[in-house]
Each structure stands twice: as C-alpha cells, then as structure tokens.
Design a protein around this motif. Structure first.
Motif, mmCIF file in Angstrom:
data_model
loop_
_atom_site.group_PDB
_atom_site.id
_atom_site.type_symbol
_atom_site.label_atom_id
_atom_site.label_comp_id
_atom_site.label_asym_id
_atom_site.label_seq_id
_atom_site.Cartn_x
_atom_site.Cartn_y
_atom_site.Cartn_z
ATOM 1 N N UNK A 73 92.196 36.493 54.450
ATOM 2 C CA UNK A 73 91.157 37.503 54.618
ATOM 3 C C UNK A 73 91.175 38.479 53.446
ATOM 4 N N UNK A 74 90.005 38.860 52.981
ATOM 5 C CA UNK A 74 89.858 39.875 51.941
ATOM 6 C C UNK A 74 88.973 40.971 52.526
ATOM 7 N N UNK A 75 89.483 42.169 52.633
ATOM 8 C CA UNK A 75 88.720 43.245 53.263
ATOM 9 C C UNK A 75 88.072 44.150 52.221
ATOM 10 N N UNK A 76 86.975 44.768 52.632
ATOM 11 C CA UNK A 76 86.265 45.726 51.781
ATOM 12 C C UNK A 76 85.846 46.901 52.645
ATOM 13 N N UNK A 77 85.990 48.099 52.123
ATOM 14 C CA UNK A 77 85.705 49.304 52.894
ATOM 15 C C UNK A 77 84.346 49.911 52.575
ATOM 16 N N UNK A 78 83.633 49.327 51.622
ATOM 17 C CA UNK A 78 82.332 49.867 51.239
ATOM 18 C C UNK A 78 81.477 48.753 50.666
ATOM 19 N N UNK A 79 80.184 49.027 50.543
ATOM 20 C CA UNK A 79 79.276 48.034 49.969
ATOM 21 C C UNK A 79 79.651 47.680 48.523
ATOM 22 N N UNK A 80 79.937 48.672 47.640
ATOM 23 C CA UNK A 80 80.336 48.321 46.270
ATOM 24 C C UNK A 80 81.592 47.457 46.230
ATOM 25 N N UNK A 81 82.558 47.775 47.091
ATOM 26 C CA UNK A 81 83.788 46.988 47.122
ATOM 27 C C UNK A 81 83.499 45.569 47.600
ATOM 28 N N UNK A 82 82.586 45.432 48.566
ATOM 29 C CA UNK A 82 82.226 44.105 49.062
ATOM 30 C C UNK A 82 81.579 43.275 47.959
ATOM 31 N N UNK A 83 80.684 43.908 47.202
ATOM 32 C CA UNK A 83 80.029 43.195 46.117
ATOM 33 C C UNK A 83 81.046 42.772 45.050
ATOM 34 N N UNK A 84 82.008 43.648 44.786
ATOM 35 C CA UNK A 84 83.044 43.338 43.800
ATOM 36 C C UNK A 84 83.890 42.155 44.260
ATOM 37 N N UNK A 85 84.247 42.148 45.552
ATOM 38 C CA UNK A 85 85.033 41.036 46.102
ATOM 39 C C UNK A 85 84.269 39.729 45.971
ATOM 40 N N UNK A 86 82.979 39.764 46.283
ATOM 41 C CA UNK A 86 82.162 38.555 46.212
ATOM 42 C C UNK A 86 82.043 38.042 44.776
ATOM 43 N N UNK A 87 81.984 38.966 43.828
ATOM 44 C CA UNK A 87 81.881 38.571 42.423
ATOM 45 C C UNK A 87 83.188 37.963 41.918
ATOM 46 N N UNK A 88 84.308 38.490 42.414
ATOM 47 C CA UNK A 88 85.612 38.036 41.938
ATOM 48 C C UNK A 88 86.131 36.815 42.684
ATOM 49 N N UNK A 89 85.589 36.565 43.863
ATOM 50 C CA UNK A 89 86.109 35.485 44.711
ATOM 51 C C UNK A 89 84.985 34.508 45.069
ATOM 52 N N UNK A 90 84.541 33.715 44.112
ATOM 53 C CA UNK A 90 83.414 32.809 44.364
ATOM 54 C C UNK A 90 83.737 31.701 45.353
ATOM 55 N N UNK A 91 85.033 31.505 45.654
ATOM 56 C CA UNK A 91 85.421 30.419 46.538
ATOM 57 C C UNK A 91 85.412 30.820 48.008
ATOM 58 N N UNK A 92 84.962 32.017 48.330
ATOM 59 C CA UNK A 92 84.941 32.460 49.720
ATOM 60 C C UNK A 92 84.125 31.504 50.586
ATOM 61 N N UNK A 93 84.603 31.272 51.800
ATOM 62 C CA UNK A 93 83.932 30.357 52.719
ATOM 63 C C UNK A 93 82.973 31.060 53.673
ATOM 64 N N UNK A 94 83.173 32.363 53.878
ATOM 65 C CA UNK A 94 82.361 33.070 54.850
ATOM 66 C C UNK A 94 82.478 34.570 54.642
ATOM 67 N N UNK A 95 81.429 35.306 55.017
ATOM 68 C CA UNK A 95 81.455 36.767 55.002
ATOM 69 C C UNK A 95 81.294 37.270 56.425
ATOM 70 N N UNK A 96 82.185 38.170 56.856
ATOM 71 C CA UNK A 96 82.050 38.863 58.132
ATOM 72 C C UNK A 96 81.577 40.275 57.811
ATOM 73 N N UNK A 97 80.386 40.618 58.238
ATOM 74 C CA UNK A 97 79.786 41.904 57.887
ATOM 75 C C UNK A 97 79.663 42.785 59.120
ATOM 76 N N UNK A 98 80.369 43.903 59.099
ATOM 77 C CA UNK A 98 80.304 44.882 60.184
ATOM 78 C C UNK A 98 79.097 45.787 59.952
ATOM 79 N N UNK A 99 78.111 45.701 60.829
ATOM 80 C CA UNK A 99 76.902 46.507 60.647
ATOM 81 C C UNK A 99 77.185 47.997 60.713
#
Length: 210
Positions: A7-33
């Motif tokens: 699991x890779x966690x993100x506490x904000x939208x910018x951090x989430x975008x950064x994680x997605x850019x750095x980890x292209x191999x992710x299999x799924x995103x869990x988004x807390x509304x």
C-alpha cells in the motif's frame, strides 16, 4: 492464498498525483471521498481518470447515497465501497474490481424510474432467472446470462470496454473499428439492457455480482 499487497498512502491530492507519477505499476487506486483535498474528492477522481484512463479506481465513502454512487461511476470509478462495509464485503469488492468487474453496494433508488418501464434484456430470460430491479422498470441480466445477451461478439467486446470506462474513441482504436460503428454498438447495448446512459449500464451490470 492471498498474494502480498503493498500500500502507498497519500494525504492530499498533490501527494496522490505525485505517487501516481512515480509508481506507474500501481494496480488500483482507493480514493476516500471525504479525505481532505484542496478540492473535492470527485474532482480528484476525475483528474485521476483523465490521467490514468485504464487504472481501476475504487471510491470509499462514509455513505452509500445513490447520488454519490452514480456520480462516482459516471466519473470513471470501477467500484464504490461504503466505509461501514464488513471486511468480507471489502475483500469481495476489491477482488471483483481487480479482476475487471464493477462493484457497487446494494441499494435502491427513489420510486421515480430512471427509464421508461421496458425490460428488453429480460425478453429472453426465464421468469425465475430475472433479478430484482435496481430501479423501477430497470433490471439487468445476472452474470450467468451474459452469454445469452442478444448482441454480437463484437458488441460484447464493446460492452466490456465500456464497462472499463473507455471512451468511444479509445474503444474504436482498441478494436480497430470506426467511431460511428462503436456508437451504433453502444446504442444497441443500451437498448438490450434497457438503459439510456453509460452510468446506468455500469450500475445495471454491477448488480450481477449479487
């Protein structure tokens, strides 16, 4: 046995975008509304879907209000899990999405039908096999009846792509057919399922897991 999960966690939208850019191999995103963002969770969902058109996104929310479920699916989520769901429900939902399915919680909408009362998908189904309608006048065939849908193999390919949130343009490119042909296939699929939009089609098919 369940394979190990990282699991890779993100506490904000910018951090989430950064994680997605750095980890292209992710299999799924869990988004807390309800997680704090510089803008609302739906906007972040839309951003992720636009930048990662095939990455499965599962929305988590404190409620299972129909409006939230519909908007999430409409924006490209492949699953919607209320936070109060039991652990087994979480597991079932995530396994379904990761294998290409779509998950929404059991729910009923208001008494106002989303479609005129027609059930074309049921015309070829025995009475005992007909599921309870998601909304008045709207029922989807169960998973066991998929192969009996009165559509062509190519239309089934289009349906699978549609359920992955792909646009008509992307579907046309992937299948090597023209955009107008895709549009015609989508119209046929909607007519057979008795729905009038991609969101309704996704929600209808999502009920097959029940």
């Amino acid at each position: 046995l369940t394979p190990p999960v990282t699991l890779h966690s993100a506490q904000s939208a910018p951090e989430a975008r950064d994680q997605l850019a750095r980890l292209p191999q992710l299999d799924m995103v869990l988004l807390d509304l309800e997680l704090h963002h510089e803008h609302d969770g739906f906007a972040l969902l839309q951003d992720i879907r636009q930048s990662h058109p095939v990455l499965p996104i599962v929305v988590l929310s404190a409620s299972n209000e129909m409006a939230k479920v519909i908007r999430s699916i409409d924006l490209g989520a492949m699953g919607f899990i209320p936070k109060h769901s039991a652990p087994e429900e979480f597991k079932e939902a995530l396994l379904l999405v990761i294998t290409g399915g779509i998950y929404v919680p059991s729910m009923r909408v208001s008494d106002e039908p989303m479609m005129p009362p027609r059930r074309r998908a049921e015309d070829f189904m025995p009475e005992a096999a007909r599921p309870t309608a998601l909304a008045s006048g709207w029922a989807a065939p169960p998973r066991s009846q998929v192969d009996q849908l009165p559509i062509t193999p190519r239309q089934k390919d289009v349906l699978r792509a549609l359920l992955q949130g792909k646009s008509n343009k992307v579907i046309a490119s992937d299948l090597g057919i023209g955009p107008d042909t895709v549009k015609d296939h989508v119209a046929t699929i909607f007519r057979v399922l008795g729905v009038s939009s991609r969101t309704q089609a996704v929600l209808a098919v999502a009920q097959w897991h029940e």
